[in-house]
Design an enzyme around this catalytic site. Structure first.
Site, mmCIF file in Angstrom:
data_model
loop_
_atom_site.group_PDB
_atom_site.id
_atom_site.type_symbol
_atom_site.label_atom_id
_atom_site.label_comp_id
_atom_site.label_asym_id
_atom_site.label_seq_id
_atom_site.Cartn_x
_atom_site.Cartn_y
_atom_site.Cartn_z
ATOM 1 N N SER A 334 0.803 -1.221 0.000
ATOM 2 C CA SER A 334 0.000 0.000 0.000
ATOM 3 C C SER A 334 0.838 1.275 0.000
ATOM 4 O O SER A 334 1.883 1.347 0.654
ATOM 5 C CB SER A 334 -0.914 0.024 1.230
ATOM 6 O OG SER A 334 -1.793 -1.084 1.225
ATOM 7 N N HIS A 432 -7.557 -0.769 5.760
ATOM 8 C CA HIS A 432 -7.088 -2.146 5.952
ATOM 9 C C HIS A 432 -7.227 -2.595 7.406
ATOM 10 O O HIS A 432 -7.530 -3.777 7.660
ATOM 11 C CB HIS A 432 -5.634 -2.270 5.490
ATOM 12 C CG HIS A 432 -5.476 -2.228 3.996
ATOM 13 N ND1 HIS A 432 -5.895 -3.250 3.173
ATOM 14 C CD2 HIS A 432 -4.957 -1.278 3.173
ATOM 15 C CE1 HIS A 432 -5.632 -2.950 1.909
ATOM 16 N NE2 HIS A 432 -5.064 -1.746 1.878
#
Length: 502
Positions: A334, A432
């Site tokens: 990410s 997340h």
């Protein structure tokens, strides 16, 4: 359908609100004629006429299941009219709709009093009073929104309309609580219409329709697609691309997930998006041990806040487990948007308060002074700010080695320690962590593109999905605001707390 003359009349009237007289057209038995009338700042007669015609009255409680639906032409008329307006006129229309066609507050108050009066009655009477009150809380415009969703192109129209509402709210073009309530009502409806059971999971391949591939390329928000060869690589061997679609919006991917199939969890994006050696290779299942989610993009701004990405990841994990039963490693790779701007803000604040030297250890500041050939104190701090702002340090191996421990621990603190209302400040981290992932590993020089350097000094992070722990981690984060992190991350956080005296 609304005539162009009516549209022109409305636009003219809204632009004349600052004047005491506006010229408006009105439909008469003998055709159209023009007359002058006072126009208040809240709307125009043309707009009021249209809304009165297309927003049906809320049926009474007794007839709520028996009232015939309004004609489809009402929905089409509103859609056509709204699309014809400019930004300012759309705001006027939505303001009028939300203020004058919402909840009947007087009726709600009366029914609330009646509900209190029924508390000494039997349960059936209380339940009916509650149901009446619940029904009275439905805004009148909700019916219009529901009926629009049933016409061709209606759902897409409402998604775009909510995009406009979100823009109005974020830009503070209006601080009306009714506008916020309209947005909330529409979000609730969209959440129902786009529930996971109504979504279709599609795998995108090089054989997918050309228009779909083009949209996948256009919508990619994390790592921009450079050309058709790049796109072919991202849907080719050792890669997977999945999207959720909805029957009411054919040909429109709603949220897109790109996955790299690798031997181990990747620690940089260059090896994923810039590697073309396997473009036409056959997949070797023995080389596929991990699934790395390296990009997830929501394509519809109007679906903000409607949970799609979380469900897409879960569905894709099941798909991959079915295709590769031996696969047990699932992780994101990410970006960290906002880290560099947060760091610059922190440096500016510390400089203003005279606390800049507290960010680094004395030894580290001496090394910065030597590497940049500047005087101690604020001069060294200004040099550091410039290096981070320009990315010049990347060209120097000495500076890169010097700044690695500094930036890594600052980044770890930004992800782990900086909070908004108790949750992670960084939006990607928050996403997340809500899904139950573990903040697993920070990666140095993971994204050396200009965009990666500008956003996060080239650092990326893996959020690891340990499938047996995700439910527990998610509950821990959402209920207790506790972040599950690896030893590497916690060690970097500890170094920040030790070296930075903030």
């Amino acid at each position: 359908m609304i005539s162009q003359r009516l549209i022109f009349a409305f636009r003219s009237s809204t632009r004349c609100w600052r004047h005491p007289i506006a010229f408006v057209e009105a439909r008469k038995r003998g055709g159209w004629r023009c007359f002058s009338t006072p126009v208040c700042s809240r709307g125009s007669p043309v707009m009021e006429e249209i809304l009165a015609r297309v927003v049906a009255p809320l049926p009474t409680y007794e007839t709520r299941d028996k009232a015939p639906p309004p004609p489809e032409s009402n929905s089409l008329e509103f859609m056509h009219f709204y699309k014809s307006l400019d930004t300012e006129d759309k705001l006027s229309l939505l303001t009028k709709l939300s203020q004058d066609f919402g909840v009947d507050h007087k009726s709600v108050s009366e029914l609330a009093v009646k509900l209190l009066d029924t508390q000494i009655r039997d349960l059936a009477t209380i339940l009916q009073a509650e149901d009446r009150l619940r029904y009275s809380l439905i805004p009148r415009y909700r019916q219009l929104l529901s009926h629009i969703s049933r016409v061709e192109g209606g759902v897409k129209f409402l998604v775009d309309l909510r995009t406009d509402l979100l823009e109005i709210i974020s830009s503070k073009a209006s601080d009306s609580p009714q506008i916020r309530d309209l947005n909330s009502t529409l979000k609730s409806l969209l959440s129902e219409w786009f529930s996971v059971g109504l979504l279709k999971l599609e795998r995108i391949t090089w054989q997918s329709p050309c228009d779909i591939l083009q949209k996948i390329s256009q919508y990619e928000a994390v790592h921009p697609v450079r050309n058709w060869t790049d796109l072919k690589r991202r849907v080719g061997p050792y890669r997977r691309c999945y999207a959720f679609t909805h029957a009411a919006m054919p040909g429109e991917p709603l949220v897109v997930l790109h996955v790299a199939l690798t031997e181990e969890i990747s620690n940089n994006i260059q090896g994923i998006v810039r590697e073309f050696s396997t473009l036409d290779a056959e997949e070797d299942v023995n080389k596929i041990n991990a699934a790395v989610f390296y990009s997830i993009s929501s394509t519809q701004a109007g679906l903000q806040g409607v949970e799609l990405g979380n469900y897409l990841i879960k569905r894709v994990v099941r798909e991959l487990q079915s295709e590769f039963p031996h696969m047990c490693q699932f992780s994101s790779l990410s970006p960290i948007p906002g880290f560099t701007s947060w760091l610059q803000g922190l440096l500016n604040q510390c400089r203003k308060e005279g606390r800049g030297l507290e960010l680094l250890s004395e030894q580290e500041w001496r090394e910065v002074e030597q590497a940049t050939d500047c005087a101690p104190g604020m001069a060294a701090m200004d040099a550091l700010r410039k290096l981070i702002g320009t990315g010049e340090w990347m060209r120097s191996e000495r500076l890169s080695l010097l700044l690695e421990p500094v930036l890594m621990r600052l980044c770890a603190w930004y992800l782990y320690g900086e909070k908004r209302r108790g949750y992670a400040l960084n939006p990607v981290a928050n996403f997340h962590l809500q899904n139950g992932a573990t903040m697993w590993r920070l990666n140095w020089h993971a994204d050396t593109s200009p965009r990666g350097m500008a956003n996060s000094c080239g650092i990326m992070v893996n959020y690891r999905y340990f499938l047996s722990e995700t439910s527990h981690n998610s509950a821990l984060y959402l209920q207790n605001k506790v972040i599950t992190a690896s030893e590497q991350v916690l060690s970097l956080v500890s170094q920040f707390q030790k070296n930075s005296k903030l």
